[in-house]
Design a protein around this motif. Structure first.
Motif, PDB file in Angstrom:
ATOM      1  N   ASN A 197       0.828  -1.211   0.000  1.00 55.20           N
ATOM      2  CA  ASN A 197       0.000   0.000   0.000  1.00 55.20           C
ATOM      3  C   ASN A 197       0.863   1.264   0.000  1.00 55.20           C
ATOM      4  OD1 ASN A 197      -2.301  -1.637   0.211  1.00 55.20           O
ATOM      5  ND2 ASN A 197      -2.333  -1.511   2.449  1.00 55.20           N
ATOM      6  N   GLU A 198       1.848   1.303   0.891  1.00 56.14           N
ATOM      7  CA  GLU A 198       2.673   2.508   1.020  1.00 56.14           C
ATOM      8  C   GLU A 198       3.531   2.744  -0.213  1.00 56.14           C
ATOM      9  OE1 GLU A 198       2.245   0.216   3.354  1.00 56.14           O
ATOM     10  OE2 GLU A 198       1.092   1.408   4.790  1.00 56.14           O
ATOM     11  N   ASP A 199       4.166   1.680  -0.724  1.00 56.21           N
ATOM     12  CA  ASP A 199       5.004   1.844  -1.918  1.00 56.21           C
ATOM     13  C   ASP A 199       4.159   2.245  -3.126  1.00 56.21           C
ATOM     14  OD1 ASP A 199       7.268   1.281  -0.516  1.00 56.21           O
ATOM     15  OD2 ASP A 199       7.424  -0.814  -1.172  1.00 56.21           O
ATOM     16  N   ALA A 200       2.949   1.700  -3.200  1.00 59.09           N
ATOM     17  CA  ALA A 200       2.046   2.085  -4.290  1.00 59.09           C
ATOM     18  C   ALA A 200       1.731   3.569  -4.216  1.00 59.09           C
ATOM     19  CB  ALA A 200       0.763   1.261  -4.221  1.00 59.09           C
ATOM     20  N   ALA A 201       1.426   4.055  -3.009  1.00 59.80           N
ATOM     21  CA  ALA A 201       1.077   5.464  -2.842  1.00 59.80           C
ATOM     22  C   ALA A 201       2.233   6.377  -3.236  1.00 59.80           C
ATOM     23  CB  ALA A 201       0.658   5.727  -1.405  1.00 59.80           C
ATOM     24  N   LEU A 202       3.454   6.005  -2.854  1.00 63.26           N
ATOM     25  CA  LEU A 202       4.620   6.818  -3.209  1.00 63.26           C
ATOM     26  C   LEU A 202       4.827   6.849  -4.721  1.00 63.26           C
ATOM     27  CD1 LEU A 202       7.041   5.646  -0.373  1.00 63.26           C
ATOM     28  CD2 LEU A 202       5.948   7.901  -0.582  1.00 63.26           C
ATOM     29  N   ALA A 203       4.619   5.710  -5.370  1.00 63.37           N
ATOM     30  CA  ALA A 203       4.728   5.669  -6.830  1.00 63.37           C
ATOM     31  C   ALA A 203       3.618   6.492  -7.473  1.00 63.37           C
ATOM     32  CB  ALA A 203       4.673   4.224  -7.318  1.00 63.37           C
ATOM     33  N   MET A 204       2.404   6.405  -6.915  1.00 64.84           N
ATOM     34  CA  MET A 204       1.286   7.195  -7.444  1.00 64.84           C
ATOM     35  C   MET A 204       1.605   8.679  -7.404  1.00 64.84           C
ATOM     36  SD  MET A 204      -1.990   5.348  -5.640  1.00 64.84           S
ATOM     37  CE  MET A 204      -2.069   3.563  -5.551  1.00 64.84           C
ATOM     38  N   TYR A 205       2.189   9.115  -6.300  1.00 70.91           N
ATOM     39  CA  TYR A 205       2.502  10.541  -6.161  1.00 70.91           C
ATOM     40  C   TYR A 205       3.434  11.014  -7.280  1.00 70.91           C
ATOM     41  CZ  TYR A 205       4.138  14.972  -4.363  1.00 70.91           C
ATOM     42  OH  TYR A 205       4.461  16.303  -4.247  1.00 70.91           O
ATOM     43  N   ASP A 206       4.326  10.137  -7.710  1.00 71.23           N
ATOM     44  CA  ASP A 206       5.276  10.500  -8.766  1.00 71.23           C
ATOM     45  C   ASP A 206       4.647  10.581 -10.154  1.00 71.23           C
ATOM     46  OD1 ASP A 206       7.356  10.680  -6.963  1.00 71.23           O
ATOM     47  OD2 ASP A 206       8.099   8.645  -7.340  1.00 71.23           O
ATOM     48  N   ALA A 216      -6.225  -0.342   2.726  1.00 69.88           N
ATOM     49  CA  ALA A 216      -5.524   0.109   1.518  1.00 69.88           C
ATOM     50  C   ALA A 216      -5.918   1.532   1.177  1.00 69.88           C
ATOM     51  CB  ALA A 216      -5.838  -0.828   0.354  1.00 69.88           C
ATOM     52  N   ASN A 217      -7.225   1.805   1.205  1.00 72.32           N
ATOM     53  CA  ASN A 217      -7.703   3.141   0.860  1.00 72.32           C
ATOM     54  C   ASN A 217      -7.164   4.185   1.835  1.00 72.32           C
ATOM     55  OD1 ASN A 217      -9.453   5.456   0.291  1.00 72.32           O
ATOM     56  ND2 ASN A 217     -10.708   4.017  -0.861  1.00 72.32           N
ATOM     57  N   MET A 218      -7.210   3.862   3.123  1.00 68.93           N
ATOM     58  CA  MET A 218      -6.719   4.797   4.139  1.00 68.93           C
ATOM     59  C   MET A 218      -5.214   5.025   3.992  1.00 68.93           C
ATOM     60  SD  MET A 218      -6.836   4.443   8.295  1.00 68.93           S
ATOM     61  CE  MET A 218      -5.650   3.078   8.271  1.00 68.93           C
ATOM     62  N   SER A 219      -4.458   3.948   3.796  1.00 72.94           N
ATOM     63  CA  SER A 219      -3.002   4.059   3.699  1.00 72.94           C
ATOM     64  C   SER A 219      -2.589   4.902   2.506  1.00 72.94           C
ATOM     65  CB  SER A 219      -2.370   2.669   3.600  1.00 72.94           C
ATOM     66  OG  SER A 219      -2.660   1.885   4.733  1.00 72.94           O
ATOM     67  N   VAL A 220      -3.182   4.607   1.341  1.00 73.69           N
ATOM     68  CA  VAL A 220      -2.848   5.357   0.133  1.00 73.69           C
ATOM     69  C   VAL A 220      -3.272   6.811   0.270  1.00 73.69           C
ATOM     70  CG1 VAL A 220      -3.409   5.622  -2.324  1.00 73.69           C
ATOM     71  CG2 VAL A 220      -2.847   3.357  -1.401  1.00 73.69           C
ATOM     72  N   SER A 221      -4.480   7.031   0.758  1.00 78.94           N
ATOM     73  CA  SER A 221      -4.993   8.402   0.886  1.00 78.94           C
ATOM     74  C   SER A 221      -4.136   9.219   1.842  1.00 78.94           C
ATOM     75  CB  SER A 221      -6.450   8.376   1.361  1.00 78.94           C
ATOM     76  OG  SER A 221      -7.293   7.756   0.407  1.00 78.94           O
ATOM     77  N   GLN A 222      -3.723   8.615   2.942  1.00 80.27           N
ATOM     78  CA  GLN A 222      -2.914   9.340   3.928  1.00 80.27           C
ATOM     79  C   GLN A 222      -1.567   9.750   3.358  1.00 80.27           C
ATOM     80  OE1 GLN A 222      -2.755   6.861   7.451  1.00 80.27           O
ATOM     81  NE2 GLN A 222      -4.616   7.769   8.315  1.00 80.27           N
TER      82      GLN A 222
END
Length: 264
Positions: A196-205, A229-235
């Motif tokens: 979840n966290e690695d996905a969110a960091l990649a999404m930000y890029d 997943a939703n909370m982790s990515v959104s945060q």
């Protein structure tokens, strides 16, 4: 009709994505039984017989389980790269030659008014690849089943209007879970799945002002939950200044229920 799509099914048990326009209708993967696949298409009121073809990402069973059945029943062309064809032929049964097409990694193939761009990912399959769909200056990307998101991948997918993006596992759930260490190590590796966290960091890029929707995909049944997943990515995105819930919306997907048709 503009570019539209439905995540028909997404998760460890089976994956299917429908993408279409008024003139073209495409399916990415067929990882459920033929019967279940037909039921999912009924949910979104799309006739499988109207499909222009099936695009395959890789040969793992949660992506090709129903591929042979659907292709033979509805006489649908199948598109995959050469190594994937070699790896999956014994899994999907006999396919008539006239329904078999090569779609090389890193190329663009045109289906009527949709240009489909393929790109390689890092996963323990023969030659896994995913797709970017282009139509009328709109861009839709599906990227799952990768151990990490490289700068090369980011360059291909950046600025998509919509992402169907892997958010496979919560690292602590995976570490504390029932899987044997060999499986955990495989999932956490560079040829496994993104957390979840690695996905969110990649999404930000890769998100830009053009990006409006992210669908969290390929969630592990054992090592993740939709809410987590939703909370982790959104945060993570919010911590970096992304206005989640106003300028950008994060959506869940489901292994058994199709998302409603969304227009890009």
């Amino acid at each position: 009709m503009s570019l539209h799509f439905s995540v028909l099914a997404s998760g460890s048990t089976g994956n299917m994505l429908y993408v279409g326009t008024e003139n073209q209708k495409l399916l990415v993967d067929a990882g459920l039984s033929g019967k279940n696949a037909e039921a999912l298409f009924q949910q979104v009121d799309v006739n499988i017989a109207d499909l222009s073809g099936i695009l395959v990402t890789h040969e793992h069973s949660d992506h090709v389980k129903g591929l042979g059945v659907l292709a033979r029943k509805y006489k649908l062309p199948i598109y995959a790269n050469e190594k994937t064809w070699c790896a999956m032929e014994h899994l999907i049964g006999n396919i008539p030659t006239e329904q078999k097409f090569i779609f090389p990694t890193g190329t663009v193939k045109t289906f009527g008014d949709i240009d489909v761009e393929s790109f390689g990912v890092s996963h323990d399959a023969a030659e896994p690849m995913f797709y970017v769909f282009h139509h009328n200056n709109k861009k839709l990307t599906i990227i799952t089943d990768t151990g990490y998101v490289s700068d090369r991948m980011k360059g291909v997918i950046k600025g998509s209007d919509v992402f169907i993006f892997e958010s496979n596992h919560d690292v602590e759930m995976l570490r504390m879970g029932r899987y044997p260490w060999s499986v955990k190590r495989r999932i956490l590796s560079d040829v496994g799945h993104v957390s979840n966290e690695d996905a969110a960091l990649a999404m930000y890029d890769v998100i830009t002002d053009q990006t409006k929707h992210i669908y969290l995909a390929h969630l592990s049944l054992d090592n993740n939950m939709k809410e987590l997943a939703n909370m982790s990515v959104s945060q993570v995105l919010q911590s970096k200044g992304v206005d989640v819930g106003r300028s950008l919306f994060v959506h869940d997907t489901d292994p058994k229920e199709a998302t409603k048709i969304q227009y890009v």
